[in-house]
Design a protein around this motif. Structure first.
Motif, mmCIF file in Angstrom:
data_model
loop_
_atom_site.group_PDB
_atom_site.id
_atom_site.type_symbol
_atom_site.label_atom_id
_atom_site.label_comp_id
_atom_site.label_asym_id
_atom_site.label_seq_id
_atom_site.Cartn_x
_atom_site.Cartn_y
_atom_site.Cartn_z
ATOM 1 N N HIS A 61 0.817 -1.211 0.000
ATOM 2 C CA HIS A 61 0.000 0.000 0.000
ATOM 3 C C HIS A 61 0.845 1.253 0.000
ATOM 4 C CE1 HIS A 61 -2.786 -2.985 1.912
ATOM 5 N NE2 HIS A 61 -3.521 -2.520 0.920
ATOM 6 N N VAL A 62 0.279 2.297 -0.573
ATOM 7 C CA VAL A 62 0.841 3.636 -0.437
ATOM 8 C C VAL A 62 -0.210 4.449 0.288
ATOM 9 C CG1 VAL A 62 2.118 5.422 -1.624
ATOM 10 C CG2 VAL A 62 1.539 3.310 -2.830
ATOM 11 N N VAL A 63 0.189 5.072 1.385
ATOM 12 C CA VAL A 63 -0.754 5.836 2.192
ATOM 13 C C VAL A 63 -0.427 7.319 2.082
ATOM 14 C CG1 VAL A 63 -1.734 6.133 4.488
ATOM 15 C CG2 VAL A 63 -0.775 3.927 3.837
ATOM 16 N N PHE A 94 4.328 2.115 1.821
ATOM 17 C CA PHE A 94 4.942 3.381 1.432
ATOM 18 C C PHE A 94 4.068 4.530 1.909
ATOM 19 C CE2 PHE A 94 6.458 0.223 -1.523
ATOM 20 C CZ PHE A 94 7.813 0.508 -1.597
ATOM 21 N N PHE A 95 4.713 5.663 2.133
ATOM 22 C CA PHE A 95 3.979 6.857 2.537
ATOM 23 C C PHE A 95 4.377 7.999 1.631
ATOM 24 C CE2 PHE A 95 4.491 4.051 6.102
ATOM 25 C CZ PHE A 95 3.187 3.948 6.559
ATOM 26 N N GLY A 96 3.445 8.909 1.400
ATOM 27 C CA GLY A 96 3.754 10.040 0.535
ATOM 28 C C GLY A 96 2.535 10.894 0.345
ATOM 29 N N LEU A 97 2.420 11.490 -0.834
ATOM 30 C CA LEU A 97 1.295 12.378 -1.096
ATOM 31 C C LEU A 97 0.542 11.915 -2.330
ATOM 32 C CD1 LEU A 97 3.092 15.793 -0.483
ATOM 33 C CD2 LEU A 97 1.500 14.625 1.052
ATOM 34 N N CYS A 98 -0.766 11.873 -2.225
ATOM 35 C CA CYS A 98 -1.568 11.502 -3.391
ATOM 36 C C CYS A 98 -1.685 12.720 -4.306
ATOM 37 C CB CYS A 98 -2.946 11.020 -2.959
ATOM 38 S SG CYS A 98 -4.033 12.320 -2.380
ATOM 39 N N ARG A 99 -2.263 12.534 -5.479
ATOM 40 C CA ARG A 99 -2.349 13.627 -6.462
ATOM 41 C C ARG A 99 -2.980 14.879 -5.890
ATOM 42 N NH1 ARG A 99 -3.430 10.970 -12.190
ATOM 43 N NH2 ARG A 99 -1.285 10.270 -12.498
ATOM 44 N N GLU A 146 18.151 0.158 -0.614
ATOM 45 C CA GLU A 146 16.828 0.784 -0.689
ATOM 46 C C GLU A 146 16.477 1.278 -2.080
ATOM 47 O OE1 GLU A 146 15.080 0.727 1.840
ATOM 48 O OE2 GLU A 146 16.545 0.339 3.417
ATOM 49 N N ASN A 147 17.479 1.537 -2.871
ATOM 50 C CA ASN A 147 17.209 2.181 -4.156
ATOM 51 C C ASN A 147 16.192 1.403 -4.974
ATOM 52 O OD1 ASN A 147 18.960 4.147 -3.450
ATOM 53 N ND2 ASN A 147 20.716 3.209 -4.479
ATOM 54 N N LEU A 148 16.468 0.124 -5.105
ATOM 55 C CA LEU A 148 15.555 -0.767 -5.823
ATOM 56 C C LEU A 148 14.120 -0.486 -5.422
ATOM 57 C CD1 LEU A 148 17.443 -4.008 -4.794
ATOM 58 C CD2 LEU A 148 17.497 -3.012 -7.103
ATOM 59 N N LEU A 149 13.963 -0.424 -4.126
ATOM 60 C CA LEU A 149 12.645 -0.389 -3.517
ATOM 61 C C LEU A 149 11.867 0.862 -3.902
ATOM 62 C CD1 LEU A 149 11.405 -2.437 -1.671
ATOM 63 C CD2 LEU A 149 12.013 -0.981 0.259
ATOM 64 N N GLU A 150 12.415 2.016 -3.564
ATOM 65 C CA GLU A 150 11.662 3.252 -3.845
ATOM 66 C C GLU A 150 11.573 3.506 -5.347
ATOM 67 O OE1 GLU A 150 11.563 6.622 -1.450
ATOM 68 O OE2 GLU A 150 11.341 5.450 0.390
ATOM 69 N N GLU A 151 12.603 3.131 -6.076
ATOM 70 C CA GLU A 151 12.558 3.228 -7.543
ATOM 71 C C GLU A 151 11.337 2.495 -8.071
ATOM 72 O OE1 GLU A 151 14.865 4.313 -10.156
ATOM 73 O OE2 GLU A 151 15.388 5.636 -8.472
ATOM 74 N N ALA A 152 11.270 1.224 -7.691
ATOM 75 C CA ALA A 152 10.185 0.365 -8.170
ATOM 76 C C ALA A 152 8.834 0.941 -7.771
ATOM 77 C CB ALA A 152 10.349 -1.032 -7.600
ATOM 78 N N ALA A 153 8.763 1.442 -6.541
ATOM 79 C CA ALA A 153 7.496 1.975 -6.052
ATOM 80 C C ALA A 153 7.094 3.211 -6.857
ATOM 81 C CB ALA A 153 7.625 2.320 -4.579
ATOM 82 N N LYS A 154 8.068 4.082 -7.109
ATOM 83 C CA LYS A 154 7.757 5.315 -7.839
ATOM 84 C C LYS A 154 7.202 5.003 -9.218
ATOM 85 C CE LYS A 154 10.712 8.357 -5.244
ATOM 86 N NZ LYS A 154 12.100 8.741 -4.971
ATOM 87 N N LYS A 155 7.738 3.959 -9.825
ATOM 88 C CA LYS A 155 7.250 3.577 -11.157
ATOM 89 C C LYS A 155 5.806 3.116 -11.118
ATOM 90 C CE LYS A 155 11.495 2.200 -13.410
ATOM 91 N NZ LYS A 155 12.378 1.033 -13.459
ATOM 92 N N SER A 156 5.445 2.403 -10.070
ATOM 93 C CA SER A 156 4.128 1.754 -10.047
ATOM 94 C C SER A 156 3.030 2.593 -9.421
ATOM 95 C CB SER A 156 4.195 0.434 -9.280
ATOM 96 O OG SER A 156 5.375 -0.253 -9.566
ATOM 97 N N THR A 195 0.926 6.402 -8.440
ATOM 98 C CA THR A 195 0.648 7.782 -8.825
ATOM 99 C C THR A 195 0.978 8.737 -7.687
ATOM 100 O OG1 THR A 195 -1.613 7.713 -7.981
ATOM 101 C CG2 THR A 195 -1.283 6.982 -10.239
ATOM 102 N N PHE A 196 1.309 8.189 -6.521
ATOM 103 C CA PHE A 196 1.640 9.009 -5.365
ATOM 104 C C PHE A 196 3.069 9.516 -5.462
ATOM 105 C CE2 PHE A 196 -1.417 7.919 -1.695
ATOM 106 C CZ PHE A 196 -2.447 7.601 -2.558
ATOM 107 N N GLN A 197 3.319 10.618 -4.794
ATOM 108 C CA GLN A 197 4.695 11.089 -4.627
ATOM 109 C C GLN A 197 5.222 10.422 -3.364
ATOM 110 O OE1 GLN A 197 4.935 15.320 -4.478
ATOM 111 N NE2 GLN A 197 6.928 15.321 -3.459
ATOM 112 N N ILE A 198 6.067 9.452 -3.530
ATOM 113 C CA ILE A 198 6.475 8.633 -2.394
ATOM 114 C C ILE A 198 7.591 9.279 -1.592
ATOM 115 C CG2 ILE A 198 7.516 6.420 -1.762
ATOM 116 C CD1 ILE A 198 5.787 5.205 -3.996
ATOM 117 N N LYS A 199 7.392 9.306 -0.278
ATOM 118 C CA LYS A 199 8.348 10.003 0.574
ATOM 119 C C LYS A 199 9.076 9.090 1.547
ATOM 120 C CE LYS A 199 6.783 14.609 0.371
ATOM 121 N NZ LYS A 199 6.715 15.866 1.126
ATOM 122 N N SER A 200 8.435 8.032 1.957
ATOM 123 C CA SER A 200 9.093 7.134 2.903
ATOM 124 C C SER A 200 8.449 5.755 2.837
ATOM 125 C CB SER A 200 8.972 7.687 4.321
ATOM 126 O OG SER A 200 7.612 7.715 4.698
#
Lengths: 132, 132
Positions: free
Chosen positions: A86-88, A124-129, B102-112, B114-119
């Motif tokens: 999940h991304v929250v 994962f945590f972050g910001l939605c659109r 960690e790179n693999l992880l956040e990279e992969a997440a960012k691709k999949s 629509t959120f701006q992932i921060k942590s």
DNA sequence: GACTTATTGCAACTCATTTGCAATAATACC
DNA sequence: GGTATTATTGCAAATGAGTTGCAATAAGTC
């Protein structure tokens, strides 16, 4: 297999509360509070104890999956999907599903640890659109 | 920077309870219950409210990191280390640190997503050597 | 339709964590 | 060092998610 059959297979019964809680869960992953509020919107009076017990049964039967987020509230969602994460949204709490290649992850973990690794928890945590 | 200075920099004071809680945390990541019991072993009478408040302050100051595990109890550990994750023993609850790329992880997440992932939050579960 | 027993709803409980408040003790200032 | 200021402590009480006991209710079975 229908939910009714899954229940019956283990001696559980299909009831109105169970059907309604299932219906509500079809729309999105939710906390108990959100489930309650969605039931109320549909003018359904179902006790929170019933919601908790229903969710516990659903989890046992593999109908629902439970996830804990960092604020300690459990979120429930239908389990008929692929293993995913999940991304929250840090601001509004919205939850999005995300799929990743898990192999990398457990492989890497097995190499670095003396434990026999059986499962993991990843969010994962972050910001939605909207909130960006 | 010493802990005393970190505290002073934000108007916090160094007290006996804070010093002792810090000392106890030097040994291992622990829950509040474990911290309490370790303080008692040292014949130190410190209220659990004080432990909670101290930990909250330490987290704010970046001295300590808080992690939630699936049983909903928080575990605290000193933060002066690299970003890392945990492996928790399903049987005895023992916690081991684990470091991953960690790179693999956040990279992969960012691709999949629509959120701006921060942590992210990642924990592994399994069996430690003893419990295997 | 009657019987058996799973399920519901209410009230009361648990347990980690938080809050209010008066008493105490660190720092700052003389 | 002594005193004033204010952060901190400890106690009791509150909170809030989740659980449990139990009598009343309602599925599924025959």
């Amino acid at each position: 297999m229908q939910i009714r059959e899954k229940l019956a297979a283990k001696g559980y019964r299909m009831t109105k509360p169970r059907q309604e809680i299932f219906n509500v869960l079809c729309h999105a992953p939710q906390s108990v509070l959100e489930i309650m509020s969605n039931l109320q919107k549909k003018k359904l009076q179902i006790d929170k104890v019933t919601v908790y017990r229903t969710l516990t049964s659903f989890v046992k039967l593999g109908i629902v999956e439970e996830t804990q987020f960092k604020d300690k509230i459990s979120v429930y969602e239908l389990a008929d999907q692929k293993h995913h994460h999940h991304v929250v949204c840090d601001t509004c709490g919205k939850i999005e599903d995300i799929e990743l290649d898990e192999n990398l992850l457990e492989e890497a973990a097995k190499k670095s640890s003396t434990f026999q690794i059986k499962s993991h928890h990843l969010e994962f945590f972050g910001l939605c659109r909207k909130c960006r």
